[in-house]
Design a protein around this motif. Sequence first.
Motif, PDB file in Angstrom:
ATOM      1  N   GLU A   1     113.137  37.004 -16.983  1.00  0.00           N
ATOM      2  CA  GLU A   1     111.956  37.120 -17.837  1.00  0.00           C
ATOM      3  C   GLU A   1     112.270  36.767 -19.287  1.00  0.00           C
ATOM      4  O   GLU A   1     111.430  36.223 -19.989  1.00  0.00           O
TER       5      GLU A   1
ATOM      6  N   ASP B   1     105.367  30.900 -15.156  1.00  0.00           N
ATOM      7  CA  ASP B   1     105.044  32.250 -14.688  1.00  0.00           C
ATOM      8  C   ASP B   1     105.395  32.419 -13.218  1.00  0.00           C
ATOM      9  O   ASP B   1     105.847  33.494 -12.805  1.00  0.00           O
TER      10      ASP B   1
ATOM     11  N   GLU C   1     102.515  26.810 -18.459  1.00  0.00           N
ATOM     12  CA  GLU C   1     102.713  28.256 -18.392  1.00  0.00           C
ATOM     13  C   GLU C   1     102.560  28.791 -16.968  1.00  0.00           C
ATOM     14  O   GLU C   1     103.243  29.748 -16.581  1.00  0.00           O
ATOM     15  N   ASN C   2     101.685  28.178 -16.165  1.00  0.00           N
ATOM     16  CA  ASN C   2     101.513  28.643 -14.787  1.00  0.00           C
ATOM     17  C   ASN C   2     102.779  28.421 -13.965  1.00  0.00           C
ATOM     18  O   ASN C   2     103.171  29.277 -13.159  1.00  0.00           O
TER      19      ASN C   2
ATOM     20  N   ARG D   1     109.107  32.797 -13.073  1.00  0.00           N
ATOM     21  CA  ARG D   1     109.463  34.045 -13.751  1.00  0.00           C
ATOM     22  C   ARG D   1     109.340  35.244 -12.801  1.00  0.00           C
ATOM     23  O   ARG D   1     110.078  36.211 -12.912  1.00  0.00           O
ATOM     24  N   LYS D   2     108.415  35.130 -11.856  1.00  0.00           N
ATOM     25  CA  LYS D   2     108.184  36.241 -10.926  1.00  0.00           C
ATOM     26  C   LYS D   2     108.924  36.073  -9.600  1.00  0.00           C
ATOM     27  O   LYS D   2     109.406  37.042  -9.026  1.00  0.00           O
TER      28      LYS D   2
ATOM     29  N   GLY E   1     100.898  39.548  -8.488  1.00  0.00           N
ATOM     30  CA  GLY E   1     100.803  38.418  -9.398  1.00  0.00           C
ATOM     31  C   GLY E   1     101.234  37.107  -8.781  1.00  0.00           C
ATOM     32  O   GLY E   1     101.159  36.067  -9.428  1.00  0.00           O
TER      33      GLY E   1
END
Length: 287
Positions: free
Chosen positions: A284, A116, A112-113, A119-120, A145
């Motif tokens: 996203e 993420d 997930e890291n 994703r950003k 973030g």
Amino acid sequence: MIQYNPKDWIIFIFRFHESDTFRKLTPMMLLIGLYAGGVAYLELEYWKLADSSHVKNLSLIHTTVGFVLSLLLAYRTNTAYDRWWEGRKFWGSLVNNSRNLAIKLSAYLSDENDLDFFRKIIPTYASVLSKHLMNEEVSKMLFEGLDLEIDHHEHHPNQIAQKIFQKANELYRAGTISGDQFFIINEELKSFTDICGACERIKNTPIPYSYSAFIKKFIFFYVMTLPFGFVFNLGYYVVPVVVFIFYVLASLELIAEEIEDPFGSDMNDLPTPKIAANIKKHVEELL
């Protein structure tokens, strides 16, 4: 960018938006009208030139020169639109490549890291590129973030692209993605910088000054000499005729000036912030 219905003729005819050429040219049109009226008065009332005067033959020159001017303006407008459309195609490629990269990473990554991070940072590149092309300052809020430190004295998009590639390389070295997978996403990673360079080429390479200046001078002297010959056939009606001709010719040049740099903040420039927002939404959803 102005959103409109191309089939609504009534709005086109009677609507005067902020970037409408009529508004911009109104002061000059008034001066041209006064000038044409002054020439008409001098020739008809003060000098009382006869219809047999050689000045009447000036209209023959305008007929010949007008054809050359129309070719120049057609080429000028087409060249400017090509630059606008080329910029739109590059941003379309950025949208597609961002989606493709997100799709591939969604299949390759499970942590997930890592998801993420991409994703950003993928939408961040589009946002930073948009602001870079518009000569705006990059807000620190864009990096909320993300563990990013941006040097505002260096090339902003390159720094983001470097972070993306470094992260992909770390995943490869850690064995999270295979060499084949790294090779597959390399095309999208490379395309970001290619698109940035192409957009910078459009922005930083304007139409040559001598060419643009010549067209403006050509239009000016062409319009300023119109009343001398046309006044014999039109009388004082030469005033609205000359003003209308000036409006048409100058409007074409103004439109070309506005769209030849598609990455500014004019009404007809590309909506790059909106495109960047769409990239953020799509990435996203995928990641």
